[in-house]
Every structure is written in structure tokens, then in C-alpha cells.
Design a protein around this motif. Structure first.
Motif, PDB file in Angstrom:
ATOM      1  N   HIS A 159       0.832  -1.204   0.000  1.00 57.31           N
ATOM      2  CA  HIS A 159       0.000   0.000   0.000  1.00 57.31           C
ATOM      3  C   HIS A 159       0.870   1.259   0.000  1.00 57.31           C
TER       4      HIS A 159
ATOM      5  N   VAL B 144       2.472   1.731  -3.340  1.00 62.94           N
ATOM      6  CA  VAL B 144       1.502   2.227  -4.326  1.00 62.94           C
ATOM      7  C   VAL B 144       1.245   3.717  -4.128  1.00 62.94           C
TER       8      VAL B 144
ATOM      9  N   THR C  87      -7.531   0.439 -11.744  1.00 62.85           N
ATOM     10  CA  THR C  87      -8.119  -0.371 -10.668  1.00 62.85           C
ATOM     11  C   THR C  87      -9.485  -0.945 -11.047  1.00 62.85           C
TER      12      THR C  87
ATOM     13  N   SER D 170     -10.203  -4.612 -12.061  1.00 65.05           N
ATOM     14  CA  SER D 170      -9.007  -5.399 -11.758  1.00 65.05           C
ATOM     15  C   SER D 170      -9.275  -6.320 -10.568  1.00 65.05           C
TER      16      SER D 170
ATOM     17  N   TRP E 175      -6.452  -5.842  -7.771  1.00 65.37           N
ATOM     18  CA  TRP E 175      -6.614  -4.732  -6.811  1.00 65.37           C
ATOM     19  C   TRP E 175      -7.799  -4.978  -5.892  1.00 65.37           C
TER      20      TRP E 175
ATOM     21  N   TYR F  75      -6.898  -4.895  -1.919  1.00 66.86           N
ATOM     22  CA  TYR F  75      -7.500  -3.984  -0.944  1.00 66.86           C
ATOM     23  C   TYR F  75      -8.684  -4.615  -0.208  1.00 66.86           C
TER      24      TYR F  75
ATOM     25  N   THR G 122     -12.815  -0.425  -7.612  1.00 61.51           N
ATOM     26  CA  THR G 122     -12.472  -1.628  -8.385  1.00 61.51           C
ATOM     27  C   THR G 122     -13.610  -2.134  -9.267  1.00 61.51           C
TER      28      THR G 122
END
Lengths: 110, 244
Positions: A24, A27, A45, A48, A51, A55, A108
């Protein structure tokens, strides 16, 4: 106040969080280097699975870890006990999970 | 270090639970003098109503522990020169325990927790059976040996900030005894010990702050014992799940 199950849940969630926190932070540092706009980030994102899982797992681990940690602080420093303490732990955990899940879904899901 | 002044100014906590007060005494200072000597001088020469507790005076019985200048210490083995170079002493009963009177703390909660932690021998053999040979070469025995010199003085319990914030917590002494018994080949209820230290006030509440090891007058390390209990309770629970 902390029994074996809560202790294990907090340690396991910490174990999960170690690589995710590092990822994190990496990123965040990468994303603010002046190159990426909001649209570009969402472009990477949204849709995806990677991702979403990254998360999504992070949010679950944080909810478990923080709820148990705040339970300890509320007991030792705030004197809360019994049902009130259990209630606080579940509310904090559910609250973090809800907020986090909303955020993960927002960035996402296309 | 400055030279010890000829007199000591000693503040002593007096009274019972909920009704305590501070009293100050002027006590002669000597070259070799323990904190227990000071308390005894006050009781014999200044105020015979002062209540305190001691027995062996040589650091074996664990009865004379008190708070000295805010830190838990065995008073019979604590030289005044080491803790009060400025001639000021502040003496109070052990922290984290109710007060019976003056410097005598009520040790009942402390020992009740030893029982709650199953920190007592569960015999595996009867009177007619042979001795279980105990050798310090065996790893489990070596681990038990690290903790068996505990004299039940309660200093670790008074030093523990987790006990201060969480009154149900069993505390370092009881958990360390549970750990020595867990590693003792003569104990017959290892599962019972693990169950007893896994409850709401069990070993998992320890934050590993280390005050117990810092203040233990016998240089024991209850934090290490508690870490061992955490490890073994998790291992046992994991094993049960896989066997099921």
C-alpha cells in the motif's frame, strides 16, 4: 478480556497486513509522483481482480485488527467491560469493514 | 553519588483501603542500611502502630516487598544508598493490590490468581511410585528451571502495567508458575494449565512491556514464560483443529 481466539485473530490479521501495508505504501508513493491522475488510477483499478483482492483483503484484516486493538485500549484505558466492550468491538469492526468495503467497491468495480 | 546525609526524610503511606494518608518521619541514616531497616526503625522508635510485613530479612521469603520511591522492591535487600541518594524516601504498599493497613498489602487477589492459572502441581505419581528422574539437560526441564526461583514476592505483579489496567489479568507470577509446571515432567495436567491460562484474563493479555523482568529481584523473566504459554496455547489449539 482477550482470550485465545481474539489473540489469534489479531496476530493473524497482523500477519496478513505486513505485506499489504508495504504494498500500500509503495503504491501511494508511486501514485503521487506527479504522473497519475484520478482517471488514470481508476482506469487501472476498475475491473481489476488483483486490486480488488489486494484492498479487499487489506480492509478485512484492518477491520479485525483495529477492532480488537481498540477493545484492549477501551478496557485498559477507558474501563469498559462486558457487553459494552463487546458491542464497541463489533461496531468498530463492522464500521471499518463497511467504510472500507464501500471504498474498495468504488474503485475496483467498473 | 552524593554522600548520604545524616538524616533521612521518609514519607510513609498510612491507613487502610480508601482512607490513606501520608506521614513523614525523620530517621537517622547509617552507612549500611536497608529500606526494611528504615521501616523497622519507624515502627520501633517513632510509631508502634505502623503495620508492615517481613519474615526472613535475607531475600528468601518474599514478604517485605513495597513501593520505594514509586518502584516495587524487596525492601530487605534494597540499600537506602542505592535508591535515596538525596536522603528522601517514599514508601507505600505494593501497587495493584488492596491495602490491609499501612504498608501491608492484601495478597489474596495475587494468590487467588495462582489458583485460577492452575499454577499448582497436578501429581502424576503416588507416594509408592518411583521418583521421576529430573535432569537439567532436558530442554523442557531447563525451561522450567529458569522460573522456579520465584519467591512469590508480588513485585512483578505490582510492576505490571497490564495488571493496573486490566484487573482480571492473572499477572506475571501466576503465569510464570503455570509455565514451569507445564514444563515439569511430574505434572499430569498440561492441558488443564493451557485451558486455565487461555481465558479472559489469561496470558494473551500480556503486552510484553517487560516490567516484570525489569523489576524481578531474582532476575527471572516472566515475560519469556508468558511468551512460551502464548506459543503453546496456539500450538495446542492448532493441533486440536487438525486432529478433529
Amino acid at each position: 478480556m482477550l482470550d485465545l481466539r481474539l489473540y489469534v485473530a489479531q496476530r493473524l490479521s497482523a500477519l496478513v497486513m505486513v505485506p499489504l501495508v508495504l504494498g500500500h505504501i509503495a503504491v501511494m508513493i508511486y501514485a503521487i509522483q506527479g504522473g497519475l491522475s484520478t482517471a488514470e488510477i481508476l482506469g487501472r483499478t476498475q475491473g481489476s481482480l488483483l486490486w480488488f483482492l489486494f484492498y479487499g483483503t487489506f480492509v478485512i484484516a484492518v477491520s479485525v485488527h483495529a477492532a480488537i486493538g481498540l477493545r484492549v485500549i477501551a478496557h485498559e484505558w477507558g474501563g469498559l467491560r462486558g457487553r459494552v466492550l463487546d458491542w464497541l468491538m463489533w461496531v468498530v469492526g463492522a464500521g471499518l469493514l463497511t467504510l472500507g468495503a464501500r471504498a474498495v467497491l468504488a474503485v475496483t468495480v467498473p | 553519588m552524593t554522600a548520604t546525609p545524616p538524616r533521612l526524610t521518609v514519607t510513609v503511606q498510612r491507613g487502610t483501603e480508601g482512607a490513606t494518608r501520608q506521614e513523614t518521619f525523620d530517621v537517622p541514616a547509617y552507612e549500611n542500611q536497608t529500606v526494611l531497616d528504615v521501616v523497622t526503625w519507624i515502627q520501633q522508635m517513632a510509631d508502634p502502630t505502623l503495620a508492615y510485613r517481613f519474615a526472613c530479612r535475607v531475600g528468601m521469603c518474599g514478604s517485605c516487598a513495597m513501593m520505594v520511591n514509586g518502584e516495587p522492591r524487596w525492601t530487605c535487600r534494597t540499600h537506602v544508598k542505592k535508591v535515596a541518594s538525596d536522603g528522601q524516601l517514599d514508601i507505600a504498599p505494593l501497587r495493584n493490590l488492596p491495602v490491609i493497613k499501612d504498608l501491608a498489602a492484601d495478597m489474596d487477589p495475587f494468590f487467588d490468581k495462582w489458583v485460577a492459572a492452575e499454577a499448582r502441581l497436578h501429581p502424576s505419581a503416588g507416594r509408592g511410585d518411583d521418583f521421576d528422574p529430573v535432569t537439567s539437560q532436558e530442554p523442557a526441564r531447563a525451561e522450567a528451571d529458569l522460573g522456579i526461583e520465584c519467591i512469590n514476592c508480588g513485585i512483578c505483579y505490582a510492576a505490571c502495567d497490564t495488571v493496573a489496567g486490566n484487573p482480571d489479568y492473572l499477572g506475571p507470577a501466576a503465569l510464570q508458575r503455570a509455565w514451569t509446571l507445564f514444563n515439569d515432567s511430574r505434572d499430569a495436567d498440561r492441558d488443564g494449565i493451557l485451558a486455565a491460562v487461555s481465558g479472559k484474563g489469561g496470558c494473551h493479555n500480556c503486552h510484553s512491556m517487560g516490567s516484570c523482568a525489569q523489576y524481578c529481584p531474582n532476575d527471572l523473566n516472566p515475560m519469556r514464560a508468558i511468551a512460551g504459554l502464548k506459543r503453546e496455547t496456539v500450538r495446542a489449539a492448532w493441533g486440536r483443529k487438525r486432529d478433529a
